[in-house]
Every structure is written in structure tokens, then in C-alpha cells.
Design a protein around this motif. Structure first.
Motif, PDB file in Angstrom:
ATOM      1  N   LEU A   1       0.859  -1.174   0.000  1.00 42.95           N
ATOM      2  CA  LEU A   1       0.000   0.000   0.000  1.00 42.95           C
ATOM      3  C   LEU A   1       0.899   1.228   0.000  1.00 42.95           C
ATOM      4  CD1 LEU A   1      -2.960   0.935   0.132  1.00 42.95           C
ATOM      5  CD2 LEU A   1      -2.692   1.093   2.604  1.00 42.95           C
ATOM      6  N   TYR A   2       0.680   2.127  -1.013  1.00 41.60           N
ATOM      7  CA  TYR A   2       1.571   3.288  -1.150  1.00 41.60           C
ATOM      8  C   TYR A   2       0.987   4.488  -0.424  1.00 41.60           C
ATOM      9  CZ  TYR A   2       4.817   6.630  -3.134  1.00 41.60           C
ATOM     10  OH  TYR A   2       5.782   7.576  -3.283  1.00 41.60           O
ATOM     11  N   LEU A   3       1.839   5.103   0.372  1.00 45.48           N
ATOM     12  CA  LEU A   3       1.468   6.330   1.075  1.00 45.48           C
ATOM     13  C   LEU A   3       2.119   7.492   0.341  1.00 45.48           C
ATOM     14  CD1 LEU A   3       0.193   7.841   3.434  1.00 45.48           C
ATOM     15  CD2 LEU A   3       2.291   7.437   4.732  1.00 45.48           C
ATOM     16  N   ASP A   4       1.305   8.338  -0.235  1.00 46.65           N
ATOM     17  CA  ASP A   4       1.784   9.463  -1.033  1.00 46.65           C
ATOM     18  C   ASP A   4       1.494  10.747  -0.264  1.00 46.65           C
ATOM     19  OD1 ASP A   4       2.882  10.844  -3.095  1.00 46.65           O
ATOM     20  OD2 ASP A   4       1.129  10.736  -4.396  1.00 46.65           O
ATOM     21  N   VAL A   5       2.544  11.348   0.284  1.00 45.74           N
ATOM     22  CA  VAL A   5       2.394  12.559   1.093  1.00 45.74           C
ATOM     23  C   VAL A   5       2.497  13.770   0.178  1.00 45.74           C
ATOM     24  CG1 VAL A   5       3.278  13.877   3.044  1.00 45.74           C
ATOM     25  CG2 VAL A   5       3.360  11.363   3.080  1.00 45.74           C
ATOM     26  N   ILE A   6       1.509  14.614   0.185  1.00 49.43           N
ATOM     27  CA  ILE A   6       1.463  15.801  -0.667  1.00 49.43           C
ATOM     28  C   ILE A   6       2.119  16.957   0.073  1.00 49.43           C
ATOM     29  CG2 ILE A   6      -0.016  17.329  -1.999  1.00 49.43           C
ATOM     30  CD1 ILE A   6      -0.012  14.398  -2.877  1.00 49.43           C
ATOM     31  N   TYR A   7       3.044  17.652  -0.656  1.00 51.70           N
ATOM     32  CA  TYR A   7       3.735  18.792  -0.041  1.00 51.70           C
ATOM     33  C   TYR A   7       4.286  19.675  -1.145  1.00 51.70           C
ATOM     34  CZ  TYR A   7       7.907  16.115  -1.194  1.00 51.70           C
ATOM     35  OH  TYR A   7       8.878  15.413  -1.868  1.00 51.70           O
ATOM     36  N   GLY A   8       4.766  20.829  -0.740  1.00 44.69           N
ATOM     37  CA  GLY A   8       5.513  21.720  -1.617  1.00 44.69           C
ATOM     38  C   GLY A   8       4.615  22.679  -2.400  1.00 44.69           C
ATOM     39  N   PRO A   9       5.263  23.482  -3.287  1.00 44.21           N
ATOM     40  CA  PRO A   9       6.701  23.429  -3.547  1.00 44.21           C
ATOM     41  C   PRO A   9       7.524  24.146  -2.475  1.00 44.21           C
ATOM     42  CG  PRO A   9       5.698  25.118  -4.899  1.00 44.21           C
ATOM     43  CD  PRO A   9       4.575  24.438  -4.163  1.00 44.21           C
ATOM     44  N   ASP A  10       8.735  23.616  -2.268  1.00 38.28           N
ATOM     45  CA  ASP A  10       9.655  24.266  -1.336  1.00 38.28           C
ATOM     46  C   ASP A  10      10.351  25.426  -2.034  1.00 38.28           C
ATOM     47  OD1 ASP A  10       8.873  22.410   0.477  1.00 38.28           O
ATOM     48  OD2 ASP A  10      10.610  21.102   0.219  1.00 38.28           O
ATOM     49  N   GLU A  11      11.322  25.969  -1.404  1.00 36.07           N
ATOM     50  CA  GLU A  11      12.055  27.102  -1.973  1.00 36.07           C
ATOM     51  C   GLU A  11      12.773  26.680  -3.252  1.00 36.07           C
ATOM     52  OE1 GLU A  11      15.496  30.342  -0.673  1.00 36.07           O
ATOM     53  OE2 GLU A  11      14.792  28.813   0.735  1.00 36.07           O
ATOM     54  N   LEU A  12      12.678  27.548  -4.264  1.00 36.66           N
ATOM     55  CA  LEU A  12      13.255  27.257  -5.578  1.00 36.66           C
ATOM     56  C   LEU A  12      14.771  27.415  -5.573  1.00 36.66           C
ATOM     57  CD1 LEU A  12      10.860  28.931  -8.153  1.00 36.66           C
ATOM     58  CD2 LEU A  12      11.537  26.554  -8.117  1.00 36.66           C
ATOM     59  N   GLU A  13      15.416  26.586  -6.432  1.00 40.90           N
ATOM     60  CA  GLU A  13      16.849  26.730  -6.692  1.00 40.90           C
ATOM     61  C   GLU A  13      17.049  26.742  -8.204  1.00 40.90           C
ATOM     62  OE1 GLU A  13      19.110  23.741  -4.805  1.00 40.90           O
ATOM     63  OE2 GLU A  13      18.586  24.354  -2.755  1.00 40.90           O
ATOM     64  N   ILE A  14      17.742  27.759  -8.686  1.00 41.68           N
ATOM     65  CA  ILE A  14      18.045  27.877 -10.120  1.00 41.68           C
ATOM     66  C   ILE A  14      19.546  27.660 -10.288  1.00 41.68           C
ATOM     67  CG2 ILE A  14      18.028  29.377 -12.149  1.00 41.68           C
ATOM     68  CD1 ILE A  14      15.654  30.823 -10.998  1.00 41.68           C
ATOM     69  N   SER A  15      19.869  26.692 -11.144  1.00 41.26           N
ATOM     70  CA  SER A  15      21.277  26.430 -11.468  1.00 41.26           C
ATOM     71  C   SER A  15      21.503  26.756 -12.935  1.00 41.26           C
ATOM     72  CB  SER A  15      21.642  24.975 -11.199  1.00 41.26           C
ATOM     73  OG  SER A  15      20.873  24.092 -11.995  1.00 41.26           O
ATOM     74  N   ILE A  16      22.722  27.118 -13.296  1.00 48.38           N
ATOM     75  CA  ILE A  16      23.073  27.506 -14.654  1.00 48.38           C
ATOM     76  C   ILE A  16      24.309  26.732 -15.093  1.00 48.38           C
ATOM     77  CG2 ILE A  16      24.442  29.468 -13.833  1.00 48.38           C
ATOM     78  CD1 ILE A  16      23.597  30.946 -16.393  1.00 48.38           C
ATOM     79  N   LYS A  17      24.321  26.356 -16.328  1.00 47.30           N
ATOM     80  CA  LYS A  17      25.448  25.629 -16.899  1.00 47.30           C
ATOM     81  C   LYS A  17      25.729  26.196 -18.282  1.00 47.30           C
ATOM     82  CE  LYS A  17      26.991  20.944 -18.022  1.00 47.30           C
ATOM     83  NZ  LYS A  17      26.616  19.523 -18.117  1.00 47.30           N
ATOM     84  N   PRO A  18      26.966  26.568 -18.564  1.00 49.21           N
ATOM     85  CA  PRO A  18      28.150  26.550 -17.696  1.00 49.21           C
ATOM     86  C   PRO A  18      28.032  27.601 -16.587  1.00 49.21           C
ATOM     87  CG  PRO A  18      28.661  27.608 -19.787  1.00 49.21           C
ATOM     88  CD  PRO A  18      27.287  27.057 -19.926  1.00 49.21           C
ATOM     89  N   PHE A  19      28.691  27.298 -15.494  1.00 45.64           N
ATOM     90  CA  PHE A  19      28.547  28.127 -14.304  1.00 45.64           C
ATOM     91  C   PHE A  19      29.602  29.216 -14.305  1.00 45.64           C
ATOM     92  CE2 PHE A  19      29.555  29.071  -9.847  1.00 45.64           C
ATOM     93  CZ  PHE A  19      28.298  29.415  -9.378  1.00 45.64           C
ATOM     94  N   ALA A  20      29.133  30.449 -14.246  1.00 43.32           N
ATOM     95  CA  ALA A  20      30.037  31.599 -14.166  1.00 43.32           C
ATOM     96  C   ALA A  20      29.311  32.697 -13.400  1.00 43.32           C
ATOM     97  CB  ALA A  20      30.440  32.089 -15.552  1.00 43.32           C
ATOM     98  N   ILE A  21      30.037  33.348 -12.512  1.00 43.89           N
ATOM     99  CA  ILE A  21      29.438  34.375 -11.651  1.00 43.89           C
ATOM    100  C   ILE A  21      29.930  35.740 -12.095  1.00 43.89           C
ATOM    101  CG2 ILE A  21      29.247  35.213  -9.291  1.00 43.89           C
ATOM    102  CD1 ILE A  21      29.654  32.397  -8.316  1.00 43.89           C
ATOM    103  N   SER A  22      28.983  36.673 -12.170  1.00 42.26           N
ATOM    104  CA  SER A  22      29.310  38.063 -12.462  1.00 42.26           C
ATOM    105  C   SER A  22      29.045  38.904 -11.210  1.00 42.26           C
ATOM    106  CB  SER A  22      28.471  38.569 -13.641  1.00 42.26           C
ATOM    107  OG  SER A  22      27.109  38.639 -13.273  1.00 42.26           O
ATOM    108  N   GLU A  23      29.230  40.213 -11.352  1.00 39.84           N
ATOM    109  CA  GLU A  23      29.010  41.101 -10.216  1.00 39.84           C
ATOM    110  C   GLU A  23      27.545  41.097  -9.775  1.00 39.84           C
ATOM    111  OE1 GLU A  23      30.346  44.903 -11.374  1.00 39.84           O
ATOM    112  OE2 GLU A  23      32.472  44.354 -11.494  1.00 39.84           O
ATOM    113  N   ASN A  24      26.630  40.935 -10.719  1.00 37.54           N
ATOM    114  CA  ASN A  24      25.211  41.020 -10.394  1.00 37.54           C
ATOM    115  C   ASN A  24      24.513  39.662 -10.338  1.00 37.54           C
ATOM    116  OD1 ASN A  24      25.410  43.861 -10.421  1.00 37.54           O
ATOM    117  ND2 ASN A  24      25.129  43.887 -12.647  1.00 37.54           N
ATOM    118  N   GLY A  25      25.205  38.622 -10.622  1.00 34.23           N
ATOM    119  CA  GLY A  25      24.563  37.303 -10.629  1.00 34.23           C
ATOM    120  C   GLY A  25      25.392  36.314 -11.413  1.00 34.23           C
ATOM    121  N   PHE A  26      24.814  35.848 -12.517  1.00 33.51           N
ATOM    122  CA  PHE A  26      25.490  34.857 -13.339  1.00 33.51           C
ATOM    123  C   PHE A  26      25.910  35.500 -14.655  1.00 33.51           C
ATOM    124  CE2 PHE A  26      22.650  32.432 -10.585  1.00 33.51           C
ATOM    125  CZ  PHE A  26      23.527  31.478 -10.072  1.00 33.51           C
ATOM    126  N   ALA A  27      26.856  34.821 -15.338  1.00 29.06           N
ATOM    127  CA  ALA A  27      27.379  35.328 -16.605  1.00 29.06           C
ATOM    128  C   ALA A  27      27.507  34.169 -17.578  1.00 29.06           C
ATOM    129  CB  ALA A  27      28.725  36.023 -16.413  1.00 29.06           C
TER     130      ALA A  27
END
Length: 821
Positions: free
Chosen positions: A226-252
């Protein structure tokens, strides 16, 4: 009590006699089938629908035994078996059989639970064995439990109850809860055959597959999942970028790279993601890929995650800056500085984001460095620099995987300044050009100490409107360079054209090509030579009559296939530039070749078919010749009589370029019905001699035409002879054939007679003045050949008179036949 002594007694028997000699109660004890034993009763457990064996004790085959069954809670004993016999009453207990003295019950039933007694005695005696009392307990296996849940998809934080129930099974029953792996100590409530698992509050870690295991002393069973499916979220968002490069104001990111934005937020069910660029929706999905990002895509990127079931959402925003290189490539160059005393080395690469960082790698510290946005300048003293000095500039930019270099080498151009003057079309302007290309820095050029024109690098052109007063005037171009202590100069002097020719008088023979030479000795600015013919008309260079060749001031006029009467005379070559002009006259004399000797025709004969003619000739007198030509025209005799007054056709040349050593020629393609006249001329190059006499061809001796004519005359003569013989016969036999005589010799009227001495169709003598009258006759310029017609009969027919006495006189006939073959 005996229960406490039984293990000790059985252990002693085991040690003394082994398992095979144990009494029944010790055997059951050793197997673990006796759980309770008082002084007279053995406790045995059996399993429903399985087999159980009850032993009657240690007796041999001489004893008679009786098995009885007492239902629990009663005193009524039911005999079920005796030696070698099982009673019918035993069928209610299961399938009962005897194995020696042991009672075996297969497919054990629940009603088989109770007390069994076995009494034994020796047959025929009063010897008895101890009575065996056995209490049989029937155990029931547990069946597969059922699993239930009060909320299969609860919201995180709410309580969850899971219950596990087993309907059949002998207690005690134990319950074990599992979620993928064993959960120790998760029992919260045990109520008989039921166990309840309480999750309060339920969290996302409780989600998974749940099972319940039930167990008793007989077996164990596992429930379904018997499957117990717990409903939740969404939690706090995370945004990732590829290729990863950081600029003064964020990503580059670098322009033209593939950029992948990944948005993730814990949620059940999974979130629905929406991407925004500067508050404008552009895509859906967790991952947003920009294949080749451009500088225009710099900005704010927002990811919105939404749980549709809970109607909850969350979002996050990042700033993305796109780096891009400046257009083109970095430039390193050198230019004059400080009034041509120093060299300014410039390294620049404008544009891009962020601006490129440039700096010179200096071999020493004696120079001055000036750095501005996208530009770096190094100033060096020109006198201290050697030819071939190299300098390197390093460029750094975030879009570059590694720094790049830009190099420049100082080079002094070889040679010196070169001055030239060119006039525009129609000599309206003069263009002074001073050039000294190459080198680094470039050479700066100026005219007349910068009194005319402007300062320019590598090439300086000055245009002005001239007049004749500029003839002989000088102009100076000065070259300036930081690595040159004294300026270099070149001088140009304007001069009107000067012409010359190696031969002012040229003489050639007719038919040859004549060449007239005109040399432009001097002209500044340069000039073109124009030729004029002996009629003072400008010569077109691409004409068939004239050809002009020009090279390095020399112009050669070629007069092709000259004629003495048209090409002789004065020719002019003319040169003109913006400060003057001049001309030169050259005389051309074209002489004729000497007249060749005269020619006479020695032979002129037709072929048999009169379609070809053989011609032979001879020369008379002295003189040079280069060939012969034969001319032909239709003779006047071949023209009809009414047209004889019309002038004859002109002479056609039917053969030329006959070699001078040849004295014969055969001509074909003649029309047999036309009488032709021929003449021949000697040629000395372009000079033609006097024509020969005019002749018509003669027939050959074996010509087919005279033979045919002779054959015709022969036939006529034969017919005449036959006629005369007939006449002679008639005359001599007048009396025998009077009618035949009268038929031939009856006198005719006088007016019917004809004088045939002068035929009407005979040609007059005047016709001989127009041309030959027969193929054998010559033209008017040759002596006529006369021939007399032969007499075919000594006596003309006109002299025969019917008034005479022909019958008395004999008839004499003379026949002359002339035949040629």
C-alpha cells in the motif's frame, strides 16, 4: 511435580540408550512437541489440515492397544482404533491410520482437539502397560492480512492511520510493519488480530510502500503493498546555470554558448514550471535551454514553480549577463608622435562587454604608457629604436579561454620616395604622385615643404590645372619618419614631349609590310603617341590595314600589304601632354616590282568530252617572274546571233599561283556547249605582265565529234550510192519498167526548181569578224585557219537535165568517202 522431573529423566535415558530406545513421552519431548506434561498427560500440538502422530508408548507387537478420544470439556470417551483396526468414528478427526501402535492423523481437523488415551495389555494375560494420556491441541496458521489506510494521499503535517488485520490464525499473533526496509518499534496499538500504525504528523519522509507481516507459532504471512503518497511543496526554488560563471550582479555567460537553466523545487506532485524573461513568459518546463545565447538576451530570468493539487507556488529570479568579445580582432600598430621624433605604439580592441583589458609587455621601462578604455599606448623615442624592433600587447577578456597577444614590429621601408606625374584625360589636370609604401609606422609625405597639398601617409597625390608655363618647373616630395634623422626627398620636373626616329625615310617594294618607328624620348607627365596616315587622317590601331605596337615609349606603325599607288607619302607621329606637344614626319616610299616577260600560248586542246582543256605556254624576253595566271571568258561565237552586238563577258581568273618553273596546266569544269577563249599572264609579285594572245581550244585528232560526223556522212553516202544504183537500173530498164521510169524521171515544172548554189543558212563573211566560226578557228588576234569543202561528186545534181538522152548515155557516178576514226 513430574513436569519438572521429566527433562532430567529423559536426558538420563538419552545418555544411556540413545534416541532409538526412548519412551514415547521422551521422544515427543526431544522433538519439542510436548509443551505441558503433568504426571499422567502429554501435551501435543498439531496443525490444521496437516499430519500428527500420537505414540502409545514403548510396547512390542504382543500387546493389544486401544485408542480412545475424549472431546475437550466432556467426559465421554470414543473408541477410535484398536490393534489393526480404525473405527469409523475416527473419520471425524481427519484421515486416521495406524503405524504400529502409533495413531497417525492426516488432514487434521479442528474437532480433533482433545485428549487421547492409549491402553495396552498383553493378549491372553493380565499383564498391562501404563496408559498413555495425550492432550492434542490443533493450531490454525495465520492467513494473508488485509491492509487499510485512512488517507492514502495526505497533506504533509496531517495524521495518517494504517491498520493491519488478520482474520484467521491461532494466537499469539505478532505484527511487523515494513516500509521498504524493516521499521523497528513502529507498533503503536495491538488489538487482538489487528495492529494500527499511527503517523502523526505524516511527513514526506513517510512516503513509500507499506506492508504488514503477521506471524504465529505455525507460520507468517505478508499483506499486499500500500503506497502512502504525502502531498507537499513546492519548497524554496533553486536555479542552477550551466556553464557556471558568476558576475558582479549574478550569473554570466559567453555569447554563442549553449546556456542551460535548471529550476528545481521539492514538491509532490511535481511542480509545473514556467520561465519568464524580464517578466515576459517564454517557456515551460523545468529546464530552459538557450542554444546560442546572444548579447540581447542579457536580463532577469524568473522561474515560477506551482503545485496544482495544493494550489501553492513559489518563484526565484536570477540576473544573467552575456559577455561578448569586441568586433573583429585586436589591432596593434605604430604611428609617428611628437613631430615625428617619437613612435606611439597603440594596442586597441574597442567594444565588447565587459571592455577588454590591454597592456604592453615592455622590454624595459624607458617608455611612457597611456591606458584608456579598450586602448593601451606605449611611446618610444624613435632615434633609439632599431629596424625590426618587436613589441607585444596582451589582451584579457572573460569570453576568452586564455589571454591572447597582439604583436607589432617596427620596420623602416626599403628604398625611398618615388615621384611621378600623370595627366588626366584631355590633359585638363596634372596629378603629381609621391609614394613610399610599407614600413611601420607609415612614412609621411609632403610636397614642396608642405606649401602645396596636405601631409599624407604612404601616398600623397596633388592635382592642379596646368598651362604651357609649367614646362621645366620642378616639384619636391619630402618623406618624414621617426626612425629617420633626415627626411628623404624625390624630385620631378615637368617636360614637354621629345620625339625621335631611327629612320625618317623608309623604302620598300610593293606588297611588303612597312614599319615606321617613333620613339618618345622624354615627356613629363607621360604622353601617348598618335599616328596619322599619308592623308593626314588619324590611324585606328585595330584596323586591318594598320597595326600599332607600343612598348616603353617606342611606337611602331605597321602598314600591311603596301601598294605603290596608295601607301606612299608622309606619315606623322604626334605626342602631347599637359605642358606641350611635338610631332615628327616620316616618309614611306613604296616601289613596284619590274614587269615580268611576255607569254605566248603554244598549245590549247579540248579533251574528248570537251569538259577539260590542256594548256601550254612559253615566255618571251627577259625579266623576273614569280608565277602565272590563266584567264577565261566565253567566246563571242557561243553567244546567240541576236545578242552578238552585246559586249562579251569580262575575263575570269581560273588559275593563279602557278609556280614560275611550270609551263603547262589542265583546266576542268567546262561546259561542252560553250566556246571558251583563254589567255595567260606572267606575274612578278604584285606586278602583272602583258596578256598573251587570246585563243580558243582546238579539238584533238581522235575527237568523238568528228568521228560521229564522219559516220553520219558515210551513212548518207551509202544511201546515195544505193539510190544511184537504183536510178541506173531504172534508166537502163526503161522499156521494161515504164511506169517506174516515169515515177522518178517525170519532168517537173520550171518554177518548182531550186538553185542550191547559195544555201539560205550559210554564214556571211562578216561573221568572221566577231570571232571564230568553228571549234578549229582562232580568235581575232590569231590568223584564221581556212579550209575548203571537199567535192563529193564530179557532176553536180543541178546539172542533170531531163531534156537530154540519159537513157542512151551511160550514168557515171563517182563516190568519195572520207572517214576518220
Amino acid at each position: 511435580m513430574l513436569e519438572s522431573k521429566l527433562p532430567n529423566q529423559c536426558e538420563m535415558r538419552v545418555n544411556m540408550s540413545g534416541d532409538g530406545a526412548l519412551p514415547p513421552h521422551c521422544t515427543l519431548w526431544a522433538r519439542g512437541e510436548i509443551f505441558n506434561l503433568d504426571s499422567s498427560v502429554l501435551a501435543v500440538n498439531g496443525v490444521l489440515d496437516r499430519s500428527v502422530e500420537l505414540k502409545c508408548g514403548d510396547i512390542d507387537g504382543s500387546f493389544v492397544f486401544i485408542w480412545t478420544f475424549i472431546i475437550l470439556g466432556t467426559d465421554h470417551a470414543i473408541p477410535i482404533a484398536r490393534k489393526d483396526n480404525v473405527y469409523e468414528e475416527a473419520s471425524a478427526l481427519g484421515v486416521v491410520t495406524l503405524a504400529g501402535s502409533s495413531l497417525v492423523i492426516n488432514r487434521l481437523q479442528m474437532r480433533a482437539a482433545g485428549r487421547y488415551t492409549c491402553m495396552s495389555f498383553r493378549d491372553g494375560t493380565y499383564i498391562t502397560a501404563p496408559t498413555v494420556y495425550i492432550d492434542l491441541t490443533v493450531l490454525v496458521p495465520v492467513i494473508k492480512p488485509s491492509l487499510q489506510i485512512n488517507e492514502q494521499t495526505p497533506v504533509e503535517g496531517s495524521p495518517v492511520l494504517l491498520s493491519c488485520t488478520v482474520e484467521v490464525g491461532t494466537g499469539p499473533i505478532s505484527f511487523i510493519w515494513q516500509r521498504h526496509t524493516l521499521l523497528d518499534g513502529t507498533f503503536t496499538l495491538r488489538d487482538g488480530n489487528k495492529s494500527v500504525l499511527v503517523l502523526d504528523p505524516a511527513t514526506r519522509s513517510h512516503a513509500g510502500w507499506y506492508t504488514c507481516i503477521v506471524r504465529n507459532m505455525v507460520n507468517e504471512e505478508t499483506s499486499g503493498r500500500l503506497y502512502l503518497d504525502v502531498i507537499y511543496g513546492p519548497d524554496e526554488l533553486e536555479i542552477s546555470i550551466k556553464p557556471f560563471a558568476i558576475s558582479e550582479n549574478g550569473f554570466a555567460a559567453n555569447e554563442l554558448e549553449e546556456v542551460t537553466l535548471n529550476c528545481s523545487a521539492s514538491s509532490n506532485p511535481p511542480c509545473h514550471y514556467i520561465w519568464f524573461y524580464n517578466n515576459s513568459q517564454m517557456s515551460t518546463g523545468q529546464i530552459y535551454v538557450i542554444p546560442k545565447i546572444s548579447r540581447s538576451q542579457t536580463g532577469m530570468y524568473t522561474c515560477l514553480a506551482q503545485n496544482a493539487q495544493l494550489n501553492t507556488r513559489t518563484q526565484s529570479t536570477i540576473s544573467l549577463t552575456v559577455y561578448y568579445l569586441p568586433e573583429g580582432s585586436p589591432t596593434c600598430t605604430a604611428r609617428p608622435h611628437n613631430n615625428y621624433k617619437d613612435v606611439a605604439l597603440s594596442c586597441s580592441w574597442s567594444g565588447g562587454h565587459p571592455l577588454a583589458q590591454l597592456h604592453w609587455l615592455q622590454p624595459n621601462e624607458d617608455g611612457k604608457v597611456i591606458v584608456s578604455k579598450s586602448n593601451a599606448t606605449l611611446i618610444k623615442n624613435g632615434a633609439q629604436l632599431g629596424n625590426g624592433s618587436a613589441f607585444t600587447c596582451t589582451i584579457t577578456h572573460p569570453s576568452l579561454k586564455k589571454d591572447i597577444n597582439c604583436s607589432t614590429t617596427l620596420v623602416m621601408p626599403p628604398g625611398g620616395p618615388n615621384c611621378s606625374a600623370v595627366a588626366t584625360k584631355m590633359n585638363e589636370f596634372i596629378m603629381l604622385t609621391c609614394e613610399w609604401t610599407g614600413g611601420l609606422p607609415r612614412v609621411t609625405l609632403q610636397w614642396n615643404n608642405n606649401q602645396i597639398g596636405d601631409l599624407k601617409e604612404s601616398s600623397n597625390i596633388y592635382v592642379f590645372k596646368p598651362d604651357r608655363t609649367y614646362n621645366g618647373r620642378s616639384f619636391t616630395c619630402a618623406a618624414l619618419h621617426p626612425m629617420m634623422a633626415v627626411p628623404a626627398e624625390c624630385l620631378i620636373r615637368l617636360k614637354a614631349p621629345v620625339l625621335d626616329s631611327p629612320n625618317l625615310d623608309t623604302t620598300i617594294l610593293e606588297g611588303h609590310n612597312a614599319q615606321l618607328f617613333c620613339n618618345l624620348m622624354l615627356a613629363t607627365p607621360s604622353s601617348e603617341i598618335t599616328w596619322y596616315d599619308n592623308s593626314n587622317k588619324e590611324i585606328i590601331t585595330d584596323s586591318q590595314k594598320y597595326g600599332v605596337y607600343k612598348e616603353n615609349g617606342l611606337s611602331v606603325l605597321t602598314v600591311r600589304e603596301t601598294g605603290w599607288d596608295v601607301d606612299s607619302g608622309l606619315y606623322q607621329c604626334l605626342a602631347s601632354n599637359a605642358v606641350g606637344n611635338t610631332s615628327l614626319l616620316l616618309r614611306l616610299r613604296v616601289n613596284k616590282y619590274p614587269t615580268p616577260p611576255n607569254v605566248t600560248i603554244s598549245k590549247l586542246l579540248y579533251s574528248r568530252q570537251r569538259t577539260e582543256v590542256d594548256l601550254e605556254w612559253m615566255t618571251q624576253g627577259a625579266g623576273d617572274l614569280t608565277g602565272f595566271m590563266v584567264q577565261r571568258q566565253a567566246s563571242i561565237r557561243s553567244v546567240p546571233v541576236p545578242k552578238r552586238s552585246v559586249q562579251a563577258a569580262s575575263w575570269d581568273t581560273v588559275a593563279n599561283d602557278i609556280q614560275p618553273e611550270i609551263r603547262g596546266h589542265k583546266l576542268g569544269g567546262l561546259d561542252p556547249s560553250i566556246v571558251y577563249a583563254f589567255r595567260i599572264l606572267a606575274v612578278n609579285h604584285k606586278t602583272t605582265g602583258f596578256p598573251s594572245e587570246v585563243k580558243t581550244p582546238a579539238d584533238p585528232p581522235n575527237n568523238v565529234y568528228p568521228a560521229a560526223i564522219g559516220a553520219g556522212f558515210a551513212g548518207m553516202l551509202v544511201a546515195s550510192v544505193a539510190s544511184l544504183l537504183v536510178f541506173q537500173y531504172v534508166v537502163r530498164n526503161r522499156e521494161n519498167n515504164p511506169r517506174l521510169h516515169d515515177l522518178f524521171f517525170r519532168p517537173a515544172p520550171a518554177e518548182s526548181r531550186e538553185n542550191i548554189r547559195n544555201p539560205e543558212d550559210a554564214e556571211t563573211a562578216a561573221d568572221g569578224d566577231e570571232g571564230p566560226s568553228s571549234p578549229g578557228e582562232q580568235g581575232p588576234e590569231a590568223p584564221a585557219e581556212e579550209s575548203a569543202a571537199p567535192n563529193n561528186s564530179e557532176v553536180p545534181l543541178s546539172d542533170l537535165s531531163p531534156t537530154g538522152n540519159p537513157e542512151d548515155a551511160p550514168v557515171n557516178v563517182t563516190i568519195t568517202v572520207t572517214a576518220t576514226s
